[in-house]
Design a protein around this motif. Sequence first.
Motif, short mmCIF file in Angstrom:
data_model
loop_
_atom_site.label_atom_id
_atom_site.label_comp_id
_atom_site.label_asym_id
_atom_site.label_seq_id
_atom_site.Cartn_x
_atom_site.Cartn_y
_atom_site.Cartn_z
N ARG A 78 92.38 70.54 36.16
CA ARG A 78 92.09 69.97 34.85
C ARG A 78 93.16 70.37 33.83
N ASP A 79 93.60 71.62 33.90
CA ASP A 79 94.64 72.07 32.97
C ASP A 79 95.92 71.26 33.14
N LEU A 80 96.34 71.07 34.40
CA LEU A 80 97.56 70.28 34.65
C LEU A 80 97.38 68.83 34.23
N ALA A 81 96.19 68.27 34.55
CA ALA A 81 95.93 66.87 34.20
C ALA A 81 95.94 66.66 32.69
N GLU A 82 95.39 67.60 31.96
CA GLU A 82 95.39 67.48 30.50
C GLU A 82 96.79 67.61 29.93
N ARG A 83 97.58 68.51 30.50
CA ARG A 83 98.97 68.65 30.03
C ARG A 83 99.75 67.37 30.25
N LEU A 84 99.49 66.70 31.37
CA LEU A 84 100.18 65.44 31.64
C LEU A 84 99.63 64.32 30.77
N TYR A 85 98.31 64.22 30.68
CA TYR A 85 97.67 63.11 29.99
C TYR A 85 97.94 63.14 28.48
N TYR A 86 97.89 64.33 27.89
CA TYR A 86 98.03 64.44 26.43
C TYR A 86 99.44 64.78 25.97
N HIS A 87 100.25 65.40 26.86
CA HIS A 87 101.56 65.87 26.42
C HIS A 87 102.72 65.36 27.29
N ASP A 88 102.43 64.48 28.26
CA ASP A 88 103.47 63.94 29.15
C ASP A 88 104.30 65.05 29.80
N ASP A 89 103.61 66.10 30.25
CA ASP A 89 104.27 67.25 30.86
C ASP A 89 104.67 66.88 32.29
N LEU A 90 105.96 66.70 32.54
CA LEU A 90 106.43 66.28 33.86
C LEU A 90 106.27 67.38 34.90
N ASP A 91 106.37 68.65 34.48
CA ASP A 91 106.14 69.75 35.42
C ASP A 91 104.70 69.73 35.92
N ALA A 92 103.78 69.41 35.03
CA ALA A 92 102.37 69.31 35.43
C ALA A 92 102.18 68.17 36.42
N ALA A 93 102.85 67.05 36.16
CA ALA A 93 102.75 65.90 37.08
C ALA A 93 103.28 66.27 38.46
N ARG A 94 104.41 66.96 38.49
CA ARG A 94 104.99 67.37 39.77
C ARG A 94 104.04 68.27 40.54
N ASN A 95 103.43 69.24 39.85
CA ASN A 95 102.51 70.16 40.52
C ASN A 95 101.27 69.44 41.03
N LEU A 96 100.80 68.45 40.29
CA LEU A 96 99.64 67.67 40.75
C LEU A 96 99.98 66.89 42.01
N VAL A 97 101.16 66.30 42.03
CA VAL A 97 101.58 65.53 43.20
C VAL A 97 101.75 66.45 44.41
N LEU A 98 102.48 67.54 44.24
CA LEU A 98 102.76 68.44 45.36
C LEU A 98 101.49 69.00 45.97
N SER A 99 100.53 69.35 45.14
CA SER A 99 99.30 69.97 45.63
C SER A 99 98.40 68.99 46.37
N HIS A 100 98.72 67.69 46.30
CA HIS A 100 97.89 66.68 46.99
C HIS A 100 98.64 65.97 48.11
N LEU A 101 99.83 66.44 48.46
CA LEU A 101 100.59 65.79 49.52
C LEU A 101 99.89 65.92 50.88
N ARG A 102 99.21 67.04 51.10
CA ARG A 102 98.51 67.21 52.37
C ARG A 102 97.42 66.15 52.54
N PHE A 103 96.85 65.73 51.44
CA PHE A 103 95.80 64.72 51.47
C PHE A 103 96.37 63.37 51.89
N VAL A 104 97.59 63.07 51.45
CA VAL A 104 98.26 61.82 51.85
C VAL A 104 98.50 61.83 53.37
#
Length: 283
Positions: A36-62
């Motif tokens: 939630r913290d990363l998602a909020e940083r991306l959603y409200y502040h366009d934090d690209l580092d947060a987006a990268r961390n969200l993507v990387l942490s879900h690659l195993r799911f892909v």
Amino acid sequence: MSKSLQPVAMLSPGENLGSYIQGVNAISILSVEQERDLAERLYYHDDLDAARNLVLSHLRFVVYIARSYNGYGLPLADLIQEGNVGLMKAVKRFNPEKGVRLVSFAVHWIKAEIHEYILRNWRIVKVATTKAQRKLFFNLRSAKKGLAWLSNDEAAAVAADLGVEVSQVLEMEKRLSARDTAFDAPDDDDEDSWPAPAHYLEDHRADPALQIEEADWEETSHDRLSLALASLDERSQDILNKRWLNDDKATLHDLADEYGVSAERIRQLEQNAMKKVRMAMEA
């Protein structure tokens, strides 16, 4: 998250698929609060580092989803790469205020990209899987006259022109005669019609999101149980292990004889130990 991982490289399986899968599985799964913290940083502040961390942490799911599409003549690495595109689209559109986990939201986007890739490639792969078959496929289409089936003489002539066996020409003609169907065509009442690929392409035996969630829950529960048992005194640990965790379970009387106390005392020690374990796991 492992510092040795290369974030950009993680987005593409590359040539060494085994190393890629091992690498994405080594990335830590986010807790609810971290996500939630990363998602909020991306959603409200366009934090690209947060987006990268969200993507990387879900690659195993892909990887988990892409494996359910194995067996259709398409490389797993390509399926994973297309799924990663869907994951990135999902992360970009994820709204943390909706109250759902990213993994549940991303399923649609990941599958949509994989489906699109299969639709672009499945037909040609099924018809011609080798270089020789591809050559025959394209040449036979131009050599056929109209829509009629080739006669034996015509098939022999085509085979001679292309330098292949007559049997190969006839087999390819059968493949060319198969008709395409829409991926998600609606069902009809015609019993002779083939079902649309959407009804059998993916594995419906389980929901990948639920399976991953259950696996994470089991791992967390196991870790908490281990820590709770470690907090007990040696005698209490021994009683619980022999009463509940060993394959050959001991009785109250067996432990009473071993410790030189009554069976009732062993029962009391067991209940106290169980109570402490429950409290430790709920903390």
